[in-house]
Scaffold this motif. Structure first.
Motif, PDB file in Angstrom:
ATOM      1  N   PHE A 153       0.828  -1.213   0.000  1.00 28.76           N
ATOM      2  CA  PHE A 153       0.000   0.000   0.000  1.00 28.76           C
ATOM      3  C   PHE A 153       0.860   1.260   0.000  1.00 28.76           C
ATOM      4  O   PHE A 153       0.546   2.228  -0.698  1.00 28.76           O
ATOM      5  N   ASP A 154       1.940   1.258   0.769  1.00 28.39           N
ATOM      6  CA  ASP A 154       2.798   2.445   0.808  1.00 28.39           C
ATOM      7  C   ASP A 154       3.502   2.672  -0.532  1.00 28.39           C
ATOM      8  O   ASP A 154       3.517   3.787  -1.067  1.00 28.39           O
ATOM      9  N   LEU A 155       4.102   1.612  -1.067  1.00 34.57           N
ATOM     10  CA  LEU A 155       4.978   1.776  -2.225  1.00 34.57           C
ATOM     11  C   LEU A 155       4.231   1.881  -3.543  1.00 34.57           C
ATOM     12  O   LEU A 155       4.672   2.600  -4.450  1.00 34.57           O
ATOM     13  N   TYR A 156       3.117   1.159  -3.682  1.00 32.82           N
ATOM     14  CA  TYR A 156       2.461   1.076  -4.986  1.00 32.82           C
ATOM     15  C   TYR A 156       1.128   1.808  -5.065  1.00 32.82           C
ATOM     16  O   TYR A 156       0.536   1.897  -6.141  1.00 32.82           O
ATOM     17  N   VAL A 157       0.663   2.330  -3.930  1.00 34.19           N
ATOM     18  CA  VAL A 157      -0.545   3.151  -3.945  1.00 34.19           C
ATOM     19  C   VAL A 157      -0.241   4.550  -3.395  1.00 34.19           C
ATOM     20  O   VAL A 157      -0.433   5.543  -4.078  1.00 34.19           O
ATOM     21  N   MET A 158       0.239   4.604  -2.170  1.00 34.32           N
ATOM     22  CA  MET A 158       0.474   5.900  -1.523  1.00 34.32           C
ATOM     23  C   MET A 158       1.516   6.737  -2.286  1.00 34.32           C
ATOM     24  O   MET A 158       1.274   7.903  -2.610  1.00 34.32           O
ATOM     25  N   ASN A 159       2.662   6.151  -2.562  1.00 28.64           N
ATOM     26  CA  ASN A 159       3.730   6.933  -3.186  1.00 28.64           C
ATOM     27  C   ASN A 159       3.389   7.407  -4.602  1.00 28.64           C
ATOM     28  O   ASN A 159       3.612   8.585  -4.929  1.00 28.64           O
ATOM     29  N   PRO A 160       2.841   6.544  -5.484  1.00 30.16           N
ATOM     30  CA  PRO A 160       2.443   7.064  -6.799  1.00 30.16           C
ATOM     31  C   PRO A 160       1.387   8.159  -6.704  1.00 30.16           C
ATOM     32  O   PRO A 160       1.465   9.157  -7.432  1.00 30.16           O
ATOM     33  N   MET A 161       0.420   7.967  -5.828  1.00 33.58           N
ATOM     34  CA  MET A 161      -0.612   8.996  -5.656  1.00 33.58           C
ATOM     35  C   MET A 161       0.024  10.323  -5.282  1.00 33.58           C
ATOM     36  O   MET A 161      -0.328  11.380  -5.812  1.00 33.58           O
ATOM     37  N   GLN A 162       0.988  10.291  -4.379  1.00 33.83           N
ATOM     38  CA  GLN A 162       1.631  11.532  -3.957  1.00 33.83           C
ATOM     39  C   GLN A 162       2.412  12.181  -5.089  1.00 33.83           C
ATOM     40  O   GLN A 162       2.450  13.406  -5.195  1.00 33.83           O
ATOM     41  N   ARG A 163       2.995  11.371  -5.960  1.00 36.18           N
ATOM     42  CA  ARG A 163       3.725  11.937  -7.110  1.00 36.18           C
ATOM     43  C   ARG A 163       2.755  12.639  -8.049  1.00 36.18           C
ATOM     44  O   ARG A 163       3.085  13.696  -8.612  1.00 36.18           O
ATOM     45  N   PHE A 164       1.577  12.066  -8.234  1.00 40.05           N
ATOM     46  CA  PHE A 164       0.584  12.702  -9.101  1.00 40.05           C
ATOM     47  C   PHE A 164       0.141  14.036  -8.506  1.00 40.05           C
ATOM     48  O   PHE A 164       0.059  15.050  -9.212  1.00 40.05           O
ATOM     49  N   ALA A 209       2.190   7.803 -16.220  1.00 38.77           N
ATOM     50  CA  ALA A 209       2.861   6.635 -15.642  1.00 38.77           C
ATOM     51  C   ALA A 209       2.295   6.318 -14.263  1.00 38.77           C
ATOM     52  O   ALA A 209       2.148   5.143 -13.897  1.00 38.77           O
ATOM     53  N   VAL A 210       1.977   7.352 -13.502  1.00 41.44           N
ATOM     54  CA  VAL A 210       1.377   7.150 -12.183  1.00 41.44           C
ATOM     55  C   VAL A 210       0.027   6.459 -12.310  1.00 41.44           C
ATOM     56  O   VAL A 210      -0.286   5.525 -11.565  1.00 41.44           O
ATOM     57  N   LEU A 211      -0.791   6.891 -13.246  1.00 39.59           N
ATOM     58  CA  LEU A 211      -2.110   6.283 -13.424  1.00 39.59           C
ATOM     59  C   LEU A 211      -1.982   4.806 -13.785  1.00 39.59           C
ATOM     60  O   LEU A 211      -2.726   3.960 -13.278  1.00 39.59           O
ATOM     61  N   ASP A 212      -1.016   4.478 -14.638  1.00 35.70           N
ATOM     62  CA  ASP A 212      -0.777   3.077 -14.975  1.00 35.70           C
ATOM     63  C   ASP A 212      -0.322   2.287 -13.755  1.00 35.70           C
ATOM     64  O   ASP A 212      -0.730   1.137 -13.557  1.00 35.70           O
ATOM     65  N   GLU A 213       0.522   2.904 -12.939  1.00 35.08           N
ATOM     66  CA  GLU A 213       1.011   2.222 -11.737  1.00 35.08           C
ATOM     67  C   GLU A 213      -0.128   1.970 -10.752  1.00 35.08           C
ATOM     68  O   GLU A 213      -0.214   0.903 -10.135  1.00 35.08           O
ATOM     69  N   LEU A 214      -1.023   2.928 -10.616  1.00 35.11           N
ATOM     70  CA  LEU A 214      -2.161   2.740  -9.722  1.00 35.11           C
ATOM     71  C   LEU A 214      -3.085   1.633 -10.231  1.00 35.11           C
ATOM     72  O   LEU A 214      -3.572   0.810  -9.446  1.00 35.11           O
ATOM     73  N   LEU A 215      -3.318   1.591 -11.528  1.00 34.77           N
ATOM     74  CA  LEU A 215      -4.164   0.527 -12.083  1.00 34.77           C
ATOM     75  C   LEU A 215      -3.528  -0.841 -11.855  1.00 34.77           C
ATOM     76  O   LEU A 215      -4.229  -1.830 -11.587  1.00 34.77           O
ATOM     77  N   MET A 216      -2.201  -0.917 -11.977  1.00 32.36           N
ATOM     78  CA  MET A 216      -1.506  -2.169 -11.671  1.00 32.36           C
ATOM     79  C   MET A 216      -1.718  -2.557 -10.221  1.00 32.36           C
ATOM     80  O   MET A 216      -2.005  -3.720  -9.892  1.00 32.36           O
ATOM     81  N   ALA A 217      -1.596  -1.573  -9.306  1.00 27.41           N
ATOM     82  CA  ALA A 217      -1.784  -1.848  -7.883  1.00 27.41           C
ATOM     83  C   ALA A 217      -3.211  -2.297  -7.603  1.00 27.41           C
ATOM     84  O   ALA A 217      -3.442  -3.205  -6.794  1.00 27.41           O
ATOM     85  N   TYR A 218      -4.169  -1.680  -8.268  1.00 26.29           N
ATOM     86  CA  TYR A 218      -5.567  -2.090  -8.074  1.00 26.29           C
ATOM     87  C   TYR A 218      -5.770  -3.539  -8.511  1.00 26.29           C
ATOM     88  O   TYR A 218      -6.473  -4.313  -7.848  1.00 26.29           O
ATOM     89  N   ARG A 219      -5.159  -3.921  -9.633  1.00 24.46           N
ATOM     90  CA  ARG A 219      -5.280  -5.308 -10.091  1.00 24.46           C
ATOM     91  C   ARG A 219      -4.648  -6.266  -9.082  1.00 24.46           C
ATOM     92  O   ARG A 219      -5.201  -7.333  -8.796  1.00 24.46           O
ATOM     93  N   LEU A 220      -3.507  -5.879  -8.546  1.00 19.84           N
ATOM     94  CA  LEU A 220      -2.837  -6.711  -7.555  1.00 19.84           C
ATOM     95  C   LEU A 220      -3.733  -6.917  -6.334  1.00 19.84           C
ATOM     96  O   LEU A 220      -3.892  -8.038  -5.846  1.00 19.84           O
ATOM     97  N   ILE A 221      -4.308  -5.827  -5.842  1.00 15.78           N
ATOM     98  CA  ILE A 221      -5.187  -5.922  -4.666  1.00 15.78           C
ATOM     99  C   ILE A 221      -6.395  -6.793  -4.986  1.00 15.78           C
ATOM    100  O   ILE A 221      -6.781  -7.662  -4.194  1.00 15.78           O
ATOM    101  N   GLU A 222      -6.985  -6.581  -6.141  1.00 16.67           N
ATOM    102  CA  GLU A 222      -8.177  -7.346  -6.529  1.00 16.67           C
ATOM    103  C   GLU A 222      -7.876  -8.842  -6.577  1.00 16.67           C
ATOM    104  O   GLU A 222      -8.681  -9.664  -6.141  1.00 16.67           O
ATOM    105  N   TYR A 280      -7.102   8.705  -1.166  1.00 14.95           N
ATOM    106  CA  TYR A 280      -6.589   9.709  -2.097  1.00 14.95           C
ATOM    107  C   TYR A 280      -6.376   9.132  -3.496  1.00 14.95           C
ATOM    108  O   TYR A 280      -6.608   9.817  -4.504  1.00 14.95           O
ATOM    109  N   ALA A 281      -5.941   7.865  -3.580  1.00 12.19           N
ATOM    110  CA  ALA A 281      -5.697   7.267  -4.892  1.00 12.19           C
ATOM    111  C   ALA A 281      -6.975   7.172  -5.708  1.00 12.19           C
ATOM    112  O   ALA A 281      -6.951   7.365  -6.932  1.00 12.19           O
ATOM    113  N   ALA A 282      -8.098   6.895  -5.040  1.00  9.62           N
ATOM    114  CA  ALA A 282      -9.372   6.786  -5.753  1.00  9.62           C
ATOM    115  C   ALA A 282      -9.802   8.117  -6.355  1.00  9.62           C
ATOM    116  O   ALA A 282     -10.591   8.147  -7.304  1.00  9.62           O
TER     117      ALA A 282
END
Length: 224
Positions: free
Chosen positions: A100-111, A129-142, A169-171
């Motif tokens: 959650f910290d590395l693949y959701v929180m940090n990309p969100m903060q960069r955006f 690139a951030v949006l793609d990273e967040l979508l990847m993280a969402y798939r991982l969580i799902e 915030y990511a949502a």
């Protein structure tokens, strides 16, 4: 008395506040305005990275939210513990905390950091690139989140303290795809948690300063 140096809009500060509220520990909240050069310089004298939150227990300074929460579990456990005693469960909690910290929180903060820059200096490729990273993280969580109520089973933990502000915030930056019911259900359980509702409620007066305020769901702007 514990002291938390923080800002009510900061997602990492939310992570620590949720832990403190879950544990029902008394503490003094000291607001740090990193946008003020003098305030930032003063805070840097206390802790050189000038990153918040910073936990202070007497003369001891504890940085980094995951370490702060583990410190509380060891020295001031309060009402609940947020790291399980079982070694295998502990590894799972630590893993989800990092995810959650590395693949959701940090990309969100960069955006969000891009949106805080003057429009002419923003990097659209970095934002994409951030949006793609967040979508990847969402798939991982799902795909990988278990069937329990919380990130690791039925006990609210360090991992959920990280998940709540990350996903809140990511949502806003990148809404969850409709095909992710596991993620959406978990998010709704987090948003209903009293400690999470409390940090959102306390941050509401500051939401006007959030650069994506217009995209924030109305349900988080009224009474909680």
């Amino acid at each position: 008395m514990l002291v938390l140096h923080y800002h009510p809009l900061s997602s990492y500060c939310w992570k620590m506040l949720i832990a403190l509220y879950e544990k029902d520990l008394p503490f003094e909240a000291r607001l740090v305005n990193l946008g003020d050069p003098q305030a930032k310089a003063d805070f840097r004298c206390l802790w050189p990275t000038a990153k918040i939150p910073l936990l202070q227990d007497g003369e001891r300074l504890i940085p980094e939210t995951s370490i702060q929460i583990e410190y509380l579990d060891r020295h001031q456990p309060g009402a609940v513990r947020l790291l399980p005693a079982d070694p295998d469960a502990l590894l799972e909690v630590r893993l989800w905390d990092r995810l959650f910290d590395l693949y959701v929180m940090n990309p969100m903060q960069r955006f969000v950091a891009q949106r805080l820059r003057p429009e002419a200096t923003r990097d659209p490729l970095a934002s994409d690139a951030v949006l793609d990273e967040l979508l990847m993280a969402y798939r991982l969580i799902e795909l990988r989140l278990g069937t329990g109520t919380w990130a690791v089973g039925e006990t609210f933990s360090l991992a959920d303290c990280a998940a709540a502000p990350s996903l809140f915030y990511a949502a806003i930056v990148q809404p969850f795809p409709a095909a992710h019911p596991v993620l959406s259900g978990y998010f709704e359980r987090l948003m209903a948690r009293p400690s999470v509702r409390r940090v959102i409620r306390e941050a509401q007066p500051w939401f006007k300063y959030f650069p994506l305020r217009e995209a924030m769901p109305e349900r988080f702007l009224g009474a909680l």
